[in-house]
Design an enzyme around this catalytic site. Structure first.
Site, PDB file in Angstrom:
ATOM      1  N   TYR A 196       0.846  -1.203   0.000  1.00 32.21           N
ATOM      2  CA  TYR A 196       0.000   0.000   0.000  1.00 32.21           C
ATOM      3  C   TYR A 196       0.878   1.249   0.000  1.00 32.21           C
ATOM      4  O   TYR A 196       2.044   1.221   0.388  1.00 32.21           O
ATOM      5  CB  TYR A 196      -0.919   0.025   1.226  1.00 32.21           C
ATOM      6  CG  TYR A 196      -0.188   0.310   2.532  1.00 32.21           C
ATOM      7  CD1 TYR A 196      -0.134   1.603   3.077  1.00 32.21           C
ATOM      8  CD2 TYR A 196       0.463  -0.712   3.222  1.00 32.21           C
ATOM      9  CE1 TYR A 196       0.548   1.852   4.257  1.00 32.21           C
ATOM     10  CE2 TYR A 196       1.142  -0.477   4.400  1.00 32.21           C
ATOM     11  CZ  TYR A 196       1.188   0.819   4.915  1.00 32.21           C
ATOM     12  OH  TYR A 196       1.873   1.065   6.086  1.00 32.21           O
ATOM     13  N   PHE A 281       3.354   9.580   4.994  1.00 31.26           N
ATOM     14  CA  PHE A 281       3.781   8.933   3.746  1.00 31.26           C
ATOM     15  C   PHE A 281       4.343   7.575   4.120  1.00 31.26           C
ATOM     16  O   PHE A 281       5.312   7.473   4.882  1.00 31.26           O
ATOM     17  CB  PHE A 281       4.848   9.752   3.027  1.00 31.26           C
ATOM     18  CG  PHE A 281       5.427   9.061   1.805  1.00 31.26           C
ATOM     19  CD1 PHE A 281       5.022   9.429   0.532  1.00 31.26           C
ATOM     20  CD2 PHE A 281       6.366   8.030   1.926  1.00 31.26           C
ATOM     21  CE1 PHE A 281       5.548   8.794  -0.604  1.00 31.26           C
ATOM     22  CE2 PHE A 281       6.888   7.394   0.809  1.00 31.26           C
ATOM     23  CZ  PHE A 281       6.480   7.773  -0.453  1.00 31.26           C
ATOM     24  N   GLU A 282       3.751   6.530   3.575  1.00 31.20           N
ATOM     25  CA  GLU A 282       4.274   5.191   3.746  1.00 31.20           C
ATOM     26  C   GLU A 282       4.026   4.392   2.472  1.00 31.20           C
ATOM     27  O   GLU A 282       2.936   4.459   1.902  1.00 31.20           O
ATOM     28  CB  GLU A 282       3.559   4.427   4.871  1.00 31.20           C
ATOM     29  CG  GLU A 282       3.819   4.912   6.269  1.00 31.20           C
ATOM     30  CD  GLU A 282       3.073   4.083   7.300  1.00 31.20           C
ATOM     31  OE1 GLU A 282       3.609   3.918   8.416  1.00 31.20           O
ATOM     32  OE2 GLU A 282       1.946   3.615   7.015  1.00 31.20           O
ATOM     33  N   ILE A 283       5.034   3.685   2.026  1.00 28.72           N
ATOM     34  CA  ILE A 283       4.840   2.627   1.040  1.00 28.72           C
ATOM     35  C   ILE A 283       5.372   1.381   1.731  1.00 28.72           C
ATOM     36  O   ILE A 283       6.557   1.310   2.063  1.00 28.72           O
ATOM     37  CB  ILE A 283       5.585   2.900  -0.277  1.00 28.72           C
ATOM     38  CG1 ILE A 283       5.090   4.196  -0.915  1.00 28.72           C
ATOM     39  CG2 ILE A 283       5.402   1.737  -1.243  1.00 28.72           C
ATOM     40  CD1 ILE A 283       5.818   4.586  -2.200  1.00 28.72           C
ATOM     41  N   HIS A 318       4.825   2.299  14.212  1.00 24.78           N
ATOM     42  CA  HIS A 318       5.252   1.663  12.966  1.00 24.78           C
ATOM     43  C   HIS A 318       6.776   1.651  12.845  1.00 24.78           C
ATOM     44  O   HIS A 318       7.373   0.648  12.421  1.00 24.78           O
ATOM     45  CB  HIS A 318       4.668   2.406  11.770  1.00 24.78           C
ATOM     46  CG  HIS A 318       3.288   1.981  11.404  1.00 24.78           C
ATOM     47  ND1 HIS A 318       2.654   2.393  10.256  1.00 24.78           N
ATOM     48  CD2 HIS A 318       2.416   1.150  12.025  1.00 24.78           C
ATOM     49  CE1 HIS A 318       1.439   1.855  10.189  1.00 24.78           C
ATOM     50  NE2 HIS A 318       1.284   1.102  11.257  1.00 24.78           N
TER      51      HIS A 318
END
Length: 382
Positions: A196, A281-283, A318
């Site tokens: 995601y 912002f995370e991928i 996280h």
């Protein structure tokens, strides 16, 4: 004897009489001599303003056929927003589409703690030809659990408000942090996906992204990607690190060899230096969060109540999870993705800036400012 004036009036009367007779007996004559037609010859014909006439098709250049890449990752964008965020998330989504997704065509998942309005859905779907799904968050994944001591939680919120801690008095913000920490990846709409890209309202995406970051994550076995890292507010997490240490002591086998503890701690894990990846912002790899190590880690944290008795954020949660349970090489800095979320931004430097056709000012770059943790990330590889 008739005067000249009487002759003139008599002639005019005869002309007018003949005009009216011809107007009624000859339709074309009537139209040609109508007052509106005569006035139109003076003022020009009535019409819409020119801009209301569509631009002829001949001026449009059709979209060139874009050969789809040979393969795609099993991935989606994820946007946690309210109906009131429509303008801000449309801005973000438009940039995502223009800078990346028109080429790569990944789907979108929108999540909300209440149903999205039809107006919201219509505006969002108008921005893309790709699949868009809208989901409601289950109540028990969003709201403060019944077992939380509200008196204790309320006192903590009041103390934070007195001390001017950002979002210190907000229960919805705590709900959001808890949801993003341990529940978003469980939502039914995300179950089909492996990767995601988290997107929030009112961000700026400065550069063209001409490669597929999802495939990069997949092929290089990476689990977490970021663009900005910084220090957490100590007042929001006073007991978080001791809780982490308790979990690690009870579950040492979950800690990955070659991890990124050096990003989190300057003394081998005795204390926390407050560094975290900014999670707006995370991928990342959904299966990493779904895995045994992180799942048990989150459950342990949740049982302590720190999301409500303090103000634990999803960013440090996280970051600590990724840094401890993954190898350091599995955490990726997307140096070539120019990104801004107020008040900080990452602007690519040098050749990378030009290659991405970035429009940010390279001098306005948070990477190595005093409050940034990127230098600590760099050091774990030195």
């Amino acid at each position: 004897m008739m005067t000249p004036m009487r002759y003139i009036l008599l002639v005019l009367g005869a002309i007018i009489s003949i005009h009216y007779i011809l107007s009624f007996t000859h339709e074309e004559y009537g139209k040609a001599t109508s007052i509106s037609n005569i006035a139109g010859q003076w003022t020009g014909p009535k019409s819409n303003p020119p801009y209301k006439t569509p631009v002829p098709d001949e001026y449009y250049k059709p979209d060139l056929h874009m050969d789809m890449q040979d393969r795609k990752a099993n991935a989606s964008f994820v946007m946690l927003v309210r109906n009131s965020d429509l303008t801000g998330i449309m801005s973000s989504m438009k940039q995502i589409e223009d800078r990346f997704n028109k080429k790569f065509q990944y789907p979108y998942v929108f999540l909300n703690d209440e149903p999205f309005t039809q107006n919201f859905k219509d505006h969002i779907q108008a921005l893309t030809n790709n699949k868009v799904e809208f989901g409601v968050i289950p109540s028990d994944h969003w709201h403060q659990p019944s077992w939380v001591d509200e008196d204790r939680a309320s006192k903590s919120r009041d103390d934070m408000v007195k001390n001017n801690v950002i979002y210190g008095g907000s229960v919805p913000y705590r709900n959001m942090c808890r949801f993003n920490s341990g529940f978003f990846y469980r939502h039914e709409l995300l179950q089909p996906y492996r990767y995601y890209w988290r997107v929030e309202p009112d961000i700026k995406l400065f550069c063209d992204v001409d490669y597929d970051p999802f495939l990069l994550m997949q092929d290089q076995n990476k689990v977490y990607g970021f663009t900005i890292s910084l220090y957490e507010f100590p007042a929001t997490i006073p007991t978080l690190w001791n809780t982490v240490k308790s979990f690690v002591k009870a579950n040492p086998d979950f800690v990955a060899p070659g991890n990124a503890m050096g990003f989190l701690s300057d003394d081998g894990g005795e204390s926390y230096n407050l560094c975290h990846f900014w999670s707006n912002f995370e991928i990342a790899d959904l299966d990493f969060w779904r895995g045994e190590a992180y799942s048990k880690f989150f459950e342990y944290l949740d049982e302590q109540g720190g999301f409500y008795y303090e103000r634990w954020g999803d960013a440090p949660v996280h970051s600590i999870g990724a840094a401890l349970f993954a190898k350091k090489e599995q955490i990726h800095f997307f140096n070539d993705i120019g990104y801004r979320h107020e008040p900080f931004q990452h602007c690519p430097q040098g050749d990378v800036h030009g290659k991405g056709k970035c429009w940010c000012d390279p001098s306005q770059n948070f990477d190595y400012e005093w409050y940034s943790c990127l230098n600590r990330y760099d050091k774990i590889f030195s």
